[in-house]
Enzyme design. Sequence first.
Site, short mmCIF file in Angstrom:
data_model
loop_
_atom_site.label_atom_id
_atom_site.label_comp_id
_atom_site.label_asym_id
_atom_site.label_seq_id
_atom_site.Cartn_x
_atom_site.Cartn_y
_atom_site.Cartn_z
N TYR A 85 0.88 -1.16 0.00
CA TYR A 85 0.00 0.00 0.00
C TYR A 85 0.92 1.22 0.00
O TYR A 85 2.09 1.12 0.39
CB TYR A 85 -0.87 0.02 1.26
CG TYR A 85 -2.13 -0.83 1.20
CD1 TYR A 85 -2.89 -0.91 0.05
CD2 TYR A 85 -2.56 -1.52 2.32
CE1 TYR A 85 -4.07 -1.66 0.02
CE2 TYR A 85 -3.73 -2.28 2.30
CZ TYR A 85 -4.47 -2.35 1.14
OH TYR A 85 -5.62 -3.08 1.11
N THR A 139 -1.14 -2.61 -4.64
CA THR A 139 -2.62 -2.62 -4.66
C THR A 139 -3.14 -1.27 -5.14
O THR A 139 -2.75 -0.22 -4.63
CB THR A 139 -3.15 -2.94 -3.25
OG1 THR A 139 -2.71 -4.25 -2.89
CG2 THR A 139 -4.67 -2.90 -3.21
N HIS A 196 -10.80 -7.16 -4.86
CA HIS A 196 -10.54 -7.12 -3.43
C HIS A 196 -11.50 -8.06 -2.69
O HIS A 196 -11.87 -7.82 -1.55
CB HIS A 196 -10.69 -5.69 -2.92
CG HIS A 196 -9.69 -5.28 -1.86
ND1 HIS A 196 -8.59 -4.51 -2.13
CD2 HIS A 196 -9.64 -5.50 -0.53
CE1 HIS A 196 -7.92 -4.28 -1.00
NE2 HIS A 196 -8.53 -4.87 -0.02
#
Length: 424
Positions: A156, A184, A304
Amino acid sequence: MTGDLRFSSQRAHGWGPGSGSSPEARLRQRLPTLDDVEHQARRRIPRFAFDFLEGGTGGDLNTRRNREALDAVELVPRYSSPAPVQTEIELFGVRCAAPIGISPVGVDGIVWPGATRMLASAAGKARIPYIAGTLATAEIEEVAELAGPYAWFQLYGLPADDHAVTFDLIKRAGGSGVRVLAATLDAPVRSKRPRDLRNGLVVPFRPTPKTILDVALSPAWLLALATAGTPAFRNVERYVEKPATLANTAGFVQSQIKGTFSWETVRRMRDAWPGALVVKGVMHPDDAEQAISLGVDGILVSNHGGRQFDAAPAAIDVLPAIVARVGSRATILFDSGIRSGLDIARAVALGARGTFAGRALLLGLGALGERGAAYVAELLKEELETAMGQLGAHSLDALTQLTCRHQRAFDFCLTVRDAAGDGR
Ligand SMILES: Cc1cc2nc3c(=O)[nH]c(=O)nc-3n(C[C@H](O)[C@H](O)[C@H](O)COP(=O)(O)O)c2cc1C
């Protein structure tokens, strides 16, 4: 029929010489599918933690859609001379036992204390990739040691100070031997997860009488907690102002971590990372195209697990269009909804080179403790072998040659503007 009982999967399913009364065989009979594993996990994990794992966003529509869409994919069996089924696959230079890996699940230690280490060592032993999360509950250095060449790292963004922490995490991953980085993209905003809100699973976490009762009713989970210690965001603790208490670290995570990257940052990551770079959460062929233009090696098609946006298509429904657009320019990977070896066969038949599952492996830990991850990985592999045997597809390549019916496959040709002509 006996002449065809030659696959290891048939042993596992109680047909062949492996069946009997050994503890392993009895476990196979008791928990033959992921549904059974889930049922057992539900009884052993505190309610708030189970809901955290299983819940999607909003009304769980996208999570459900992932499932319904996978169920709707039909594959037509062909007949060929019986031969052993071959599931091995090379992903970014590493030979893996099967096209199945473990998706990153942030704060996995809530679901089962010690989960990150358990998943990492299960992946190393099973020879399947494990994408450890930025928000995993053990440091990437430790994961890399346990999983060896099967350790991948999910990133992230931490945009403060021109992404100083982001790039330090990348350096740490590379320094510990990780070869694949998965950035991501698909959590640009904090999604609303009503189950977590109702259960009080928010930052700062304040136990309520209900959560305390939940925990008290989950002795196996409590024992795991006593052994592994309170789950914490180990990868980022060192960046938090001292003292790096759980509350301070959770506050840091909440305020500093962003669940997406600009394309410009992806380009900078490409320059900084010599290993394979994957972008996770791609749902549109144009985004795949953009990522490829920046030099990424892999596209992880994913929504996700339905945790971000309820109106998103099922990930399996956008997979074929992305495969068609990307061709051989990048490795296509898939997650969101995988619960069986048959699902893996479906995704591979529709063009994924590798597939991943998040909830499935953690349900294994919930049901069986540490050995549960290996149990689920093996279950999925055996089911894949059975599906391949039944389909007459003895290799993963042969799966891609099958005739499939995928009526829900997403059509990217039309936008509302196209449909309305230039009058809008
Ligand atoms: C509880 C939970 C936490 C997750 N945390 C992360 C995360 O930190 N980073 C990330 O990229 N994806 C995260 N995901 C998404 C998974 O990586 C994966 O895309 C998803 O679980 C796949 O769907 P499946 O659970 O149906 O297999 C999370 C998923 C779950 C269920």
